[in-house]
Design an enzyme around this catalytic site. Structure first.
Site, mmCIF file in Angstrom:
data_model
loop_
_atom_site.group_PDB
_atom_site.id
_atom_site.type_symbol
_atom_site.label_atom_id
_atom_site.label_comp_id
_atom_site.label_asym_id
_atom_site.label_seq_id
_atom_site.Cartn_x
_atom_site.Cartn_y
_atom_site.Cartn_z
ATOM 1 N N CYS A 31 -16.936 -3.869 4.482
ATOM 2 C CA CYS A 31 -16.684 -5.266 4.099
ATOM 3 C C CYS A 31 -17.375 -6.290 4.999
ATOM 4 O O CYS A 31 -17.550 -7.431 4.601
ATOM 5 C CB CYS A 31 -15.185 -5.550 4.049
ATOM 6 S SG CYS A 31 -14.425 -5.742 5.676
ATOM 7 N N CYS A 131 -17.126 -11.376 0.346
ATOM 8 C CA CYS A 131 -16.233 -12.538 0.319
ATOM 9 C C CYS A 131 -15.543 -12.515 -1.044
ATOM 10 O O CYS A 131 -16.206 -12.395 -2.068
ATOM 11 C CB CYS A 131 -17.026 -13.829 0.485
ATOM 12 S SG CYS A 131 -15.994 -15.287 0.256
ATOM 13 N N SER A 252 -21.050 8.141 9.785
ATOM 14 C CA SER A 252 -20.619 9.279 8.989
ATOM 15 C C SER A 252 -19.416 9.937 9.672
ATOM 16 O O SER A 252 -18.385 10.177 9.055
ATOM 17 C CB SER A 252 -21.787 10.264 8.860
ATOM 18 O OG SER A 252 -21.408 11.363 8.124
ATOM 19 N N ARG A 411 -32.495 5.244 -8.144
ATOM 20 C CA ARG A 411 -31.056 5.299 -7.882
ATOM 21 C C ARG A 411 -30.334 4.349 -8.824
ATOM 22 O O ARG A 411 -30.899 3.338 -9.257
ATOM 23 C CB ARG A 411 -30.737 4.947 -6.426
ATOM 24 C CG ARG A 411 -30.660 3.481 -6.099
ATOM 25 C CD ARG A 411 -30.639 3.208 -4.609
ATOM 26 N NE ARG A 411 -29.456 3.674 -3.920
ATOM 27 C CZ ARG A 411 -28.335 2.975 -3.781
ATOM 28 N NH1 ARG A 411 -28.235 1.776 -4.322
ATOM 29 N NH2 ARG A 411 -27.315 3.447 -3.108
ATOM 30 N N PHE A 882 -3.220 -14.325 -14.675
ATOM 31 C CA PHE A 882 -1.899 -13.916 -15.149
ATOM 32 C C PHE A 882 -1.883 -13.606 -16.651
ATOM 33 O O PHE A 882 -1.244 -14.312 -17.436
ATOM 34 C CB PHE A 882 -0.932 -15.066 -14.838
ATOM 35 C CG PHE A 882 0.461 -14.628 -14.510
ATOM 36 C CD1 PHE A 882 0.767 -14.074 -13.289
ATOM 37 C CD2 PHE A 882 1.480 -14.784 -15.439
ATOM 38 C CE1 PHE A 882 2.064 -13.682 -12.981
ATOM 39 C CE2 PHE A 882 2.782 -14.403 -15.137
ATOM 40 C CZ PHE A 882 3.067 -13.845 -13.896
ATOM 41 N N GLU A 1229 -7.078 -20.850 -11.450
ATOM 42 C CA GLU A 1229 -7.202 -19.612 -12.211
ATOM 43 C C GLU A 1229 -8.228 -19.645 -13.341
ATOM 44 O O GLU A 1229 -8.803 -18.618 -13.691
ATOM 45 C CB GLU A 1229 -5.847 -19.273 -12.848
ATOM 46 C CG GLU A 1229 -4.735 -19.112 -11.849
ATOM 47 C CD GLU A 1229 -3.412 -19.042 -12.573
ATOM 48 O OE1 GLU A 1229 -2.872 -17.938 -12.692
ATOM 49 O OE2 GLU A 1229 -2.920 -20.084 -13.039
HETATM 50 C C1 LIG Z 1 -20.198 1.491 4.501
HETATM 51 C C2 LIG Z 1 -21.224 2.565 4.347
HETATM 52 C C3 LIG Z 1 -22.144 2.460 3.321
HETATM 53 C C4 LIG Z 1 -23.100 3.443 3.152
HETATM 54 N N1 LIG Z 1 -23.980 3.318 2.128
HETATM 55 C C5 LIG Z 1 -24.928 4.260 1.961
HETATM 56 C C6 LIG Z 1 -25.868 4.153 0.909
HETATM 57 O O1 LIG Z 1 -25.868 3.195 0.123
HETATM 58 N N2 LIG Z 1 -26.771 5.143 0.770
HETATM 59 C C7 LIG Z 1 -26.814 6.215 1.617
HETATM 60 O O2 LIG Z 1 -27.659 7.055 1.458
HETATM 61 N N3 LIG Z 1 -25.943 6.334 2.617
HETATM 62 C C8 LIG Z 1 -25.008 5.395 2.806
HETATM 63 N N4 LIG Z 1 -24.103 5.526 3.818
HETATM 64 C C9 LIG Z 1 -24.152 6.732 4.656
HETATM 65 C C10 LIG Z 1 -25.040 6.507 5.874
HETATM 66 O O3 LIG Z 1 -26.367 6.473 5.478
HETATM 67 C C11 LIG Z 1 -24.816 7.654 6.838
HETATM 68 O O4 LIG Z 1 -23.483 7.616 7.236
HETATM 69 C C12 LIG Z 1 -25.685 7.501 8.054
HETATM 70 O O5 LIG Z 1 -27.004 7.532 7.740
HETATM 71 C C13 LIG Z 1 -25.345 8.550 9.095
HETATM 72 O O6 LIG Z 1 -26.027 8.253 10.292
HETATM 73 P P1 LIG Z 1 -25.283 8.100 11.685
HETATM 74 O O7 LIG Z 1 -26.310 7.962 12.737
HETATM 75 O O8 LIG Z 1 -24.293 7.025 11.632
HETATM 76 O O9 LIG Z 1 -24.561 9.494 11.779
HETATM 77 P P2 LIG Z 1 -23.383 9.932 12.714
HETATM 78 O O10 LIG Z 1 -22.092 9.594 12.066
HETATM 79 O O11 LIG Z 1 -23.576 9.448 14.082
HETATM 80 O O12 LIG Z 1 -23.600 11.503 12.677
HETATM 81 C C14 LIG Z 1 -23.530 12.202 11.470
HETATM 82 C C15 LIG Z 1 -23.754 13.699 11.664
HETATM 83 O O13 LIG Z 1 -25.081 13.962 12.032
HETATM 84 C C16 LIG Z 1 -25.143 14.772 13.170
HETATM 85 N N5 LIG Z 1 -26.308 14.336 13.948
HETATM 86 C C17 LIG Z 1 -26.684 13.065 14.162
HETATM 87 N N6 LIG Z 1 -27.834 13.026 14.834
HETATM 88 C C18 LIG Z 1 -28.165 14.292 15.100
HETATM 89 C C19 LIG Z 1 -29.239 14.892 15.782
HETATM 90 N N7 LIG Z 1 -30.219 14.170 16.323
HETATM 91 N N8 LIG Z 1 -29.274 16.233 15.865
HETATM 92 C C20 LIG Z 1 -28.295 16.982 15.326
HETATM 93 N N9 LIG Z 1 -27.262 16.470 14.659
HETATM 94 C C21 LIG Z 1 -27.193 15.146 14.544
HETATM 95 C C22 LIG Z 1 -23.842 14.577 13.877
HETATM 96 O O14 LIG Z 1 -23.493 15.731 14.618
HETATM 97 C C23 LIG Z 1 -22.895 14.336 12.733
HETATM 98 O O15 LIG Z 1 -22.416 15.548 12.255
HETATM 99 C C24 LIG Z 1 -23.138 4.562 4.034
HETATM 100 C C25 LIG Z 1 -22.217 4.663 5.076
HETATM 101 C C26 LIG Z 1 -21.260 3.669 5.233
HETATM 102 C C27 LIG Z 1 -20.275 3.788 6.352
HETATM 103 S S1 FES Z 2 -13.478 -4.028 8.855
HETATM 104 FE FE1 FES Z 2 -15.329 -3.303 9.575
HETATM 105 S S2 FES Z 2 -16.557 -3.378 7.825
HETATM 106 FE FE2 FES Z 2 -14.618 -3.843 7.047
HETATM 107 S S1 FES Z 3 -12.849 -13.865 1.678
HETATM 108 FE FE1 FES Z 3 -14.459 -15.259 2.018
HETATM 109 S S2 FES Z 3 -13.406 -17.121 2.208
HETATM 110 FE FE2 FES Z 3 -11.815 -15.748 1.635
#
Ligand SMILES: Cc1cc2nc3c(=O)[nH]c(=O)nc-3n(C[C@H](O)[C@H](O)[C@H](O)COP(=O)(O)OP(=O)(O)OC[C@H]3O[C@@H](n4cnc5c(N)ncnc54)[C@H](O)[C@@H]3O)c2cc1C
Ligand code: FES
Ligand code: FES
Length: 1297
Positions: A31, A131, A252, A411, A882, A1229
Site C-alpha cells: 500500500c 489512496c 519475498s 503479462r 448504501f 456518496e
Molecule cells: C508488494 C509486492 C509486490 C510484488 N509485485 C511483483 C510483481 O508485480 N511481479 C513480480 O514478478 N514480482 C513481484 N513481487 C515479488 C518480488 O519481485 C520478489 O519478492 C523479489 O524480487 C524478491 O527479491 P528480494 O531481494 O526481496 O528477495 P528476498 O526476500 O531477500 O529473498 C528471497 C529468496 O531468495 C534467496 N536469495 C536471495 N538472494 C540470493 C542469493 N544471492 N543467493 C542465493 N539465494 C538468494 C533467499 O534465500 C530467499 O529464499 C512483489 C512483491 C511484493 C512484496
Molecule cells: S504498510 Fe507497508 S506497504 Fe502497506
Molecule cells: S487514503 Fe489517501 S487521503 Fe485517505
C-alpha cells in the site's frame, strides 16, 4: 510498542521512539503508507544514494550505516514545512490523510534524485502508493508543480493538444461568469530548493570510510541476524548455516514470515558486497550481480539499450517492459535480482523471460564455482539443477540477442501496475539467416503452475516450421496440450488463463512477423501478412499523460471579503496529514501497562464449536488472559501485540460442520434463507402495462461485493480511568454514540455517563466503521474492564478484510416491457443481496436500494421487490452509496439491454426514459428534474459526445483486436435518512475571553472535510477569520447522542446545528458588538463576560422532515436530490482483457458549494472508488466460504495507473432552491455510481468486438468487469480453442457469491 514483529524485525520498530508519521496500512509492501527514504553512502565511488522503501518490510538489522528519513525528518509545522508537504496539502491531495505521509515520502525521495522530474517519473514513483479517498487527481496536480516542463492548459493548447484544454469559449466564459478553473494558487508555493535538504549524516560517512568491514551479528531471543560484508564471510556463513535464507530485499522472505508463519532462526543478509553488485556488458552478454536491486537493473538495462544496436537488445527491452509494471517503485528499490530469481514465485515476471533467454546463473560456495542454466529444471527446483544449500547466486549472465532472434514478454494482471500477473510469459524465437524457418524456440509461462512453466516439448516440435498461420495454429494446440491447468487450479480464472496462454502466443507471432517482414523487405522472401486491422493486437495499452480540468462558479461577490463559504479552502488537517503530525487512534502513546487484544477467528463458515483448547496459547510468555465464550461470545487473547497474535494462533478450536452451507445468493434463494419478508415498491399497474408494450425482455445481472479498504484498519484503545468505573474509548468510528451506549456501556452494564467515546479523526471509513467497530470495541472494553488495564486492538489488514464484511453482492433480475422507440412502460424487478450471517444494515441497504433504484428515470409502471439473503459469511454492511450503486447498475443494465433490443443507442433510450421537469418518484415524492437534464446536456456537450462517438466507431472499424467504447450515464441521488430523528444534530460553540472560538459538533472527520466546513460555517456566522476558530475532535463528552456520520449529510446536519449555536451567540452578543462595532472579538468577549452573558451555546437541528411507509409504499424519505452525469471512454485489448480509461467528463449539481475543493474531492474520490467497484475490485471465496483476498496484493483497488488519462469535472452554477445549509448539497456518496459509466463504456467496447465477430445475441456482463470477463466476452478463435471443463467435473477454486 507497535509491530515489533520478531519475525520480520521490521523498521516499524521505529515507532517506540514516537515517530508516528509513518503509517501502517498493510504490512506486506502493498500500500505504500509506510514509505520512508533510505540513504546510503558508498565509500568506493563516494556517492550518496537515496531510495524510497516500505518500512514494513525493511529488516531493521539491514540498516546498519544507512540513514532513514521519515516524514518527520523533512518538515513539520513546528519548524518549516517542506514544499512537497505544502503542495500536496494545498492542492487538496489529502482527505483522510492516512496515505499522505507515504505519498509525500515517495515524491520527496524522487525529488532528492531528480529535482525536476518528468510527470512520468512522478507517477512511476507513486505507483506503489494507494489512496482510497482522493482519486489521485489532486495528488498528480501537486506533483505537476515540480515537473520541469509542466503542461499547463495554455502550453498544451500551444502544442495543439486535444480536448484536455479548456476551450477558448470556456475560458472567455470564465471571465464573464466568475467561473473558476483552479482550486489552488501556485504563486504562493514555497520554491523547491535542493540545497536546503537534510544532508547525509557525516558520522555515517566517516564510519563508512574508516570502519573496517566486519561481519555484524545481531542476536535476539530466538533469532540471529548475520550480515557478512565480504564474499568470503558470506560463503562462510552460508556454509555454516546452509538452511538460512540470504535476505536481500526481504520482499519475498518478509511476507512469507508474516503471512505464512515461516520462521528462520538464522538469517544471512549480505551488506555491500561488491561481487554481488556489479554489471558487466561484454561483446556477447550482460552479466548482472545478484545483489542489484530491480531498480538498478531497470536503470542498467536502459543504459545498455541506449548503447547497443537494437538487434542485440531484444531480451533487455522485454525485461525492461516488465520491470516498468513489476510491483511499485518501493518494492523494486528493495527487491534484488537474485532474490527474485531464487524465490521462483509462480507469478514472477522476470523468470519466464530469463528462462527463454539461455541465461546462466553463476553460483559460488566454499567448495568453488559452478554455473547452472536458468531453465525449467532450475525453476522446478530439480535437485540436480538447483542451488545447493551452501551456494550463493553471484550473478546472472544474459546473452545479447542475435540478428534473427526475437524476444518478447507479455503479462496480464487485474490492474495495469503493481499487481501480480494472472498469466505472464516469455517467448524467444531464432530463425536461420534471412529466412522464417524456426531454428530455436522457447516459450514459458508464469501463473499457470507452481512455478514458471516451460513449453519445451511444443517448442521442440515446432523447430523447422515456417513462421506462418499454420505454425501458429499448431503451436497453440501443442502449447495448450502441454501447459495444462486443471479446472480446480489455485487462483481460479482457469479458462481466462488458458485463453491468455494462446493469446500471448498470437501476439508474439504477429510481433515477430511484423519485424521479419521489415527485415526481409527487398529480398525474394515473401511473408503472408495479416490485414492491417489485425496489427492492433500489438500495442500495449498505456495510460498516457494525465490531465484534468475543473470548473466551478466563484462565490457571490456580495459576500463579505473574509467570508469563506464557497471558497476552495484546504482541508483543516491538510498540512498535518502531509507532515505526519495528524494523530490517528494507533498513534496515541502507550498507556502504562497497556495490553494488546487479538482475535481468534472462526476457520469455518457454518459450524458448531465443539471444544476450545487454550492451554498452549496460555502457556506462552506474556499472555495475560484469553477471554472466552464464558465471558462473552468468542475468544480473544490479551498481552503485547506480538504475543497476542502468537497466542491467537495457538488457540485450538474443534468444529463440527453444520449443513446446509449457504454461500451464494442462489443457494439462499433455494433454501428460502432471508432475513425478513420482502420489501416492495410498486407504482402504476405493471401487469396491465405488460399487456400493451411492443416487446418484453427478461434478464439478470450479478454484482460482486466490495471491500471498504479504508487505509486505517479498525483501531481502538480502551482506557479504564480507575475511578468511578469511568472508561474512555478512543476509537476510529463513524458512530461514537453507538459505540458508547449500544456496545460498551451495555456490555459492561454501566450507565452511558461512565463511558466516553472520543474520535479525533478517522483514516477512512466509507460505512465500515460502525457496526463491526461496535462489536470489537465492546470486546476490547470488556477485556480492559476485566483487567483494569488499557487495552488496544488494531486489526491487521488481513484480519480487517476477513472480519468486517463489505458491500453487499447483489443479484438483480428484471423484466422490462418497452415500445419500439425505447420507452419502458413496465418494469418488474427483483433485488437479492447477500447479507451474510447477521442482519447488520442489510435491511436498510435493500430499502435504500429500492428507493433509489429508478435512478434518473420515470418508469410509469414499476414493481420492485427486494430480499436480504442470510448466508454463512461475515455479515455485509454499509458502504458508500448504501445499496444505490448495486440497484442503479441493475436498472442501467436493463436499459442498455432495452436499447440493444430496439437497435437504438443507449443514450437515446436513457434520455427518452429520463425524468423531465416536475414529476413524481415511485414512492410519490415530488421531484424537479430541471438540473438533471441540465447536467445531462452539459455532459453531452462537454464531452463532445456525438463527435467522439463517431471517432470511436471509426477506430473500431479500423482495429480488430482493440476496441473503444463510450457511455454516458445520468445520476439522480436522493439525499436524506428517511426519518426526522436520524437527521438530528447538535453542536457546542465556546467563545473564550481572548476571543478565540472552540467548536464541537457530532460529525466525524473521516476525510470528507466536515470539520473544515464547520469552521467555514462558524467563520461566516460569527464573521470572524478562520484562524480564530479551532476544532479538537468529536466526543460524546461534549456533544451527546450524536447520529451516525454517513449518508452524505454530515456537513448538512451538523452545519445547521453549528449555525444555530453561532446565531444564538451572536444574538446574545449583538448589543455588545453594536456598542463597540470597531472592537475585536477579545473586547466583545470580555465585555460579555463582564455583563454576565454566557459565551457558550449549544446548537441543534431536529432533522429534515421525512417519512416513508413500507405498507403503502409512499412517503417523503429524502430532502433533496443530487443530480449529475458522467461520460467515459475506454479502450480494451480484446486479446488480454486489459482496459484503459481514456477520458471521463463529470457534471454535477451540487447546489451552492460550501467548499468546491472538498466537494470536487468527494466527487472524484467517489467516482474512482465506483470505477474500482465496477471494474477491478474482486473478492474471492473458497467453496468452503473462506475469503482468499486479504490484502492489497490480492485485492486491487484503483491505483494511480487506473485513473482516466483525461478527467474533466464541472459543477453546475449554484442553485438556491433547497432549504439546506446555505443551499449546499451533500456529495459524499453520489459520485460512486458514476463509476459505472466506465462499466458501460467497456460494455460498449466488448459489444463492438462481439458484433464484428458475428455475435449479435444479448450480452450478459456481470460486475466487476475484470480483465477476465472482458477477455472471455470477446469470443474468438482462441476462446474457442481452449479446453473447457464440464461443470460439476471438478471443484472450482472459488465460488462467486
Ligand atoms: C508488494 C509486492 C509486490 C510484488 N509485485 C511483483 C510483481 O508485480 N511481479 C513480480 O514478478 N514480482 C513481484 N513481487 C515479488 C518480488 O519481485 C520478489 O519478492 C523479489 O524480487 C524478491 O527479491 P528480494 O531481494 O526481496 O528477495 P528476498 O526476500 O531477500 O529473498 C528471497 C529468496 O531468495 C534467496 N536469495 C536471495 N538472494 C540470493 C542469493 N544471492 N543467493 C542465493 N539465494 C538468494 C533467499 O534465500 C530467499 O529464499 C512483489 C512483491 C511484493 C512484496
Ligand atoms: S504498510 Fe507497508 S506497504 Fe502497506
Ligand atoms: S487514503 Fe489517501 S487521503 Fe485517505
Amino acid at each position: 510498542r507497535k509491530r515489533i514483529l520478531e519475525n520480520t524485525l521490521s523498521l516499524t520498530m521505529l515507532f517506540p521512539v514516537r515517530l508516528t508519521g509513518t503509517k501502517y496500512g498493510c504490512g506486506t509492501g502493498g500500500c505504500g503508507a509506510c514509505t520512508v527514504m533510505i540513504s546510503r553512502y558508498n565509500p568506493t565511488i563516494k556517492r550518496i544514494s537515496h531510495h524510497a522503501a516500505n518500512a514494513c518490510l525493511i529488516p531493521i538489522c539491514s540498516l546498519y550505516g544507512a540513514a532513514v528519513t521519515t516524514i518527520e525528518g523533512i518538515g513539520s509545522t513546528k519548524t518549516r514545512i517542506h514544499p512537497v508537504q505544502e503542495r500536496i496539502a494545498k492542492c487538496h491531495g489529502t482527505q483522510c490523510g492516512f496515505c499522505t505521509p507515504g505519498m509525500v515520502m515517495s515524491i520527496y525521495t524522487l525529488l532528492r534524485n531528480h529535482p525536476e522530474p518528468s510527470l512520468e517519473q512522478l507517477t512511476d514513483a507513486l505507483g506503489g502508493n494507494l489512496c482510497r479517498c482522493t482519486g489521485y487527481r489532486p495528488i498528480i496536480d501537486a506533483c505537476k508543480t515540480f515537473c520541469k516542463r509542466r503542461s499547463t492548459s495554455r502550453e498544451s493548447r500551444g502544442r495543439g493538444r486535444s480536448s484536455c484544454l479548456m476551450t477558448p469559449v470556456t475560458l472567455s466564459l470564465s471571465l464573464l461568469f466568475k467561473i473558476s478553473l483552479k482550486l489552488f494558487s501556485e504563486e504562493e508555493f514555497l520554491p523547491l530548493d535542493p540545497t536546503q535538504e537534510l544532508i547525509f549524516p557525516p558520522e555515517l560517512m566517516i564510519m563508512a570510510e574508516k570502519q573496517p568491514q566486519r561481519t555484524r551479528i545481531f542476536g535476539g531471543d530466538r533469532m540471529t541476524w548475520i550480515s557478512p560484508t565480504t564474499l568470503t564471510a558470506l560463503l562462510e556463513a552460508k556454509f555454516k548455516y546452509p538452511q538460512a535464507p540470504v535476505v536481500m530485499g526481504n520482499t519475498s522472505v518478509g511476507p512469507e514470515m508474516k503471512l505464512k508463519g515461516v520462521f528462520h532462526p538464522v538469517i544471512i543478509s549480505p551488506d555491500g558486497i561488491e561481487e554481488l553488485n556489479f554489471a558487466n556488458c561484454s561483446h556477447n552478454e550482460l552479466t548482472l550481480g545478484a545483489g542489484l536491486s530491480l531498480t538498478q537493473v531497470k536503470y542498467i538495462l536502459g543504459e545498455v539499450i541506449q548503447n547497443l544496436p537494437e538487434e542485440k537488445t531484444r531480451m533487455y527491452r522485454a525485461l525492461l517492459k516488465h520491470l516498468r509494471t513489476l510491483a511499485g517503485s518501493q518494492i523494486r528499490n528493495m527487491a534484488s535480482l537474485g532474490g527474485h530469481i531464487v524465490s521462483r514465485h509462480l507469478d514472477s515476471d522476470l523468470n519466464p523471460l530469463l528462462a527463454v533467454g539461455n541465461c546462466t546463473l553463476n553460483l559460488l560456495s566454499k567448495k568453488g564455482k559452478r554455473q547452472v542454466p536458468l531453465n525449467e529444471e532450475f525453476l522446478r527446483r530439480c535437485p540436480s539443477a538447483d542451488l545447493k544449500p551452501e551456494e550463493i547466486l553471484i550473478s546472472v549472465k544474459i546473452p545479447h540477442s542475435r540478428k534473427w532472434e526475437f524476444v518478447s514478454g507479455f503479462r496480464q494482471a487485474q490492474r495495469q501496475q503493481n499487481a501480480l500477473a494472472v498469466v505472464n510469459s516469455g517467448m524467444r524465437v531464432f530463425f536461420g539467416e534471412g529466412g522464417d524457418i524456426i531454428r530455436e524456440l522457447s516459450i514459458s509461462y508464469g501463473g499457470v503452475g507452481p512455478t514458471t512453466v516451460c513449453a519445451k516439448n511444443s517448442c521442440r516440435k515446432l523447430i523447422g516450421r515456417p513462421w506462418n498461420e499454420e505454425m501458429l495454429d499448431v503451436a497453440c494446440r501443442l502449447v495448450l496440450d502441454e501447459v495444462t491447468l486443471p479446472g480446480s487450479a489455485p487462483g481460479g480464472r482457469v479458462e481466462f488463463k488458458r485463453t491468455l496462454i494462446v493469446s500471448f502466443l498470437f501476439k508474439f507471432y504477429l510481433e515477430v512477423l511484423q519485424i521479419l517482414k521489415r527485415m526481409v523487405n527487398g529480398t525474394d522472401h515473401v511473408l503472408a501478412f495479416p490485414e492491417q486491422r489485425a496489427l492492433s493486437a500489438l500495442e500495449d495499452l498505456h495510460s498516457g499523460h494525465h490531465c484534468s480540468t475543473l470548473k466551478y462558479e466563484n462565490v457571490d461577490s456580495k459576500n463579505l471579503p473574509q467570508d469563506p463559504i464557497g471558497q476552495p479552502i484546504m482541508h483543516l488537517s491538510g498540512i498535518k496529514h502531509a507532515t505526519g503530525e495528524a494523530i490517528y487512534c494507533d498513534d496515541m502513546p502507550t498507556v502504562d501497562r497497556e495490553l494488546f487484544l487479538s482475535f481468534v477467528t472462526s476457520s469455518r463458515a457454518h459450524a458448531k464449536i465443539v471444544s476450545i483448547d487454550l492451554s498452549e496459547a496460555l502457556s506462552l510468555p506474556g499472555v495475560v488472559d484469553i477471554v472466552t465464550e464464558e465471558h462473552l461470545r468468542g475468544n480473544r487473547s490479551l498481552s503485547s501485540e506480538v504475543q497476542a497474535k502468537q497466542a491467537a494462533k495457538r488457540v485450538k478450536v474443534v468444529y463440527q460442520d453444520l449443513q446446509p452451507l449457504i454461500l451464494t445468493i442462489e443457494e439462499a434463494i433455494q433454501h428460502n434463507s432471508f432475513f425478513e419478508p420482502e420489501r416492495k415498491l410498486e407504482y402504476g399497474n405493471v401487469d396491465e402495462a405488460f399487456k400493451v408494450v411492443d416487446h418484453i425482455l427478461e434478464g439478470e445481472i450479478h454484482i460482486g461485493g466490495q471491500e471498504h479498504f479504508y487505509m486505517e484498519t479498525q483501531s481502538m484503545l480502551v482506557v479504564p480511568k480507575g475511578e468511578d468505573q469511568e472508561i474512555d474509548v478512543y476509537v476510529s468510528t463513524q458512530f461514537p454514540k453507538y459505540i458508547q451506549v449500544t456496545w460498551v456501556a451495555s456490555t459492561l452494564k454501566l450507565p452511558a455517563n461512565k463511558v466516553m467515546c472520543h474520535v479525533k479523526r478517522v483514516g477512512g471509513a466509507f460505512g465500515g466503521k460502525t457496526y463491526k467497530t461496535g462489536i470489537m470495541a465492546a470486546i476490547t472494553a470488556f477485556a480492559a474492564n476485566k483487567h483494569g488495564r488499557a487495552v488496544r486492538c488494531i486489526l491487521e489488514r488481513g484480519e480487517d478484510m476477513l472480519i468486517t464484511g463489505g458491500r453487499h453482492p447483489y443479484l438483480g433480475k428484471y423484466k422490462a416491457g418497452f415500445m419500439n422507440d425505447g420507452r419502458i412502460l413496465a418494469l418488474d424487478m427483483q433485488h437479492y443481496s447477500n447479507g451474510g450471517a447477521s442482519l447488520d444494515e442489510s435491511l436498510l441497504v435493500i430499502e435504500m436500494g429500492l428507493l433509489k433504484m429508478e435512478n434518473a428515470y420515470k418508469f410509469p409502471n414499476l414493481r420492485c421487490r427486494a430480499w436480504a439473503c442470510r448466508t454463512n459469511f461475515p455479515s455485509n454492511t454499509a458502504l458508500r452509496g448504501f445499496g444505490f450503486p448495486q440497484a442503479g447498475l441493475i436498472t442501467e443494465s436493463c436499459i442498455t439491454e432495452v436499447a440493444a433490443r430496439c437497435g437504438l443507442a443507449p443514450e437515446k433510450v436513457r434520455m427518452i426514459n429520463m425524468y423531465k421537469e416536475i414529476d413524481q418518484t415511485p414512492y410519490k415524492q415530488e421531484i424537479n428534474a430541471k438540473n438533471l437534464i441540465q447536467c445531462w446536456k452539459e455532459c453531452m456537450d462537454m464531452s463532445s459526445y456525438s463527435l467522439r462517438k463517431a471517432a470511436v466507431e471509426k477506430f473500431n472499424s479500423e482495429n480488430y483486436w482493440k476496441k473503444k467504447g463510450l457511455a454516458v450515464v445520468p445520476l439522480k441521488f436522493p439525499v436524506g435518512l428517511g426519518s426526522v430523528a436520524a437527521g438530528q444534530a447538535a453542536a457546542l460553540v465556546h467563545i473564550y475571553l481572548d476571543g478565540s472560538v472552540l467548536v464541537t459538533h457530532g460529525g466525524i472527520e473521516m476525510g470528507q472535510g466536515v470539520h473544515t466546513k464547520m469552521i467555514q460555517v462558524v467563520s461566516r456566522e460569527l464573521r470572524m477569520p478562520i484562524s480564530n476558530i479551532h476544532l479538537r475532535g468529536t466526543s460524546t463528552e461534549t456533544v451527546p447522542n450524536t447520529n451516525i456520520s454517513g449518508g452524505s449529510v454530515v456537513a448538512d446536519l451538523n452545519g445547521l446545528a453549528v449555525k444555530d449555536a453561532c446565531q444564538t451567540l451572536l444574538k446574545r452578543l449583538e448589543p455588545i458588538i453594536s456598542k463597540n462595532p470597531q472592537g475585536t472579538w477579545k473586547d466583545w468577549a470580555q465585555a460579555a463576560f463582564d455583563e454576565s452573558i454566557s459565551l457558550s451555546a449549544t446548537g441543534y437541528f431536529r432533522g429534515y422532515e421525512s417519512n416513508m411507509s413500507w405498507e403503502t409504499g409512499e412517503g417523503h424519505p429524502f430532502e433533496y436530490f443530487v443530480y449529475g452525469a458522467a461520460c467515459s471512454e475506454v479502450e480494451i485489448d480484446c486479446l488480454t482483457g486489459a482496459h484503459k480509461n481514456i477520458r471521463t467528463d463529470v457534471v454535477m449539481d451540487v447546489g451552492c458549494s460550501i467548499n468546491p475543493a472538498l466537494d470536487i474531492g468527494q466527487i472524484e474520490g467517489a467516482f474512482i472508488q465506483g470505477m474500482g467497484l465496477y471494474t477491478i475490485e474482486e473478492l474471492h471465496y473458497s467453496p468452503q466460504g473462506v475469503l482468499y483476498t486479504r490484502g492489497p496484493n490480492q485485492y486491487k483497488i484503483p491505483a494511480i495507473c487506473d485513473i482516466p488519462t483525461e478527467l474533466h469535472i464541472s459543477l453546475l452554477p449554484p442553485s438556491q432552491s433547497s432549504n439546506t445549509l446555505y443551499s449546499s448539497k451533500g456529495l459524499g456518496e453520489s459520485g460512486i455510481f458514476l463509476g459505472c459509466s466506465m462499466f458501460f463504456a467497456i460494455h460498449d467496447a466488448v459489444n463492438a468486438a462481439r458484433q464484428e465477430r458475428g455475435l449479435f445475441g444479448p450480452l450478459k456482463l456481470n460486475s466487476p468487469l475484470t480483465p477476465e470477463k472482458i477477455r472471455m466476452a470477446c469470443e474468438d478463435k482462441f476462446t474457442k480453442m481452449i479446453p473447457k471443463d464440464k461443470p460439476g467435473s471438478y471443484v472450482p477454486w472459488n465460488v462467486p457469491i
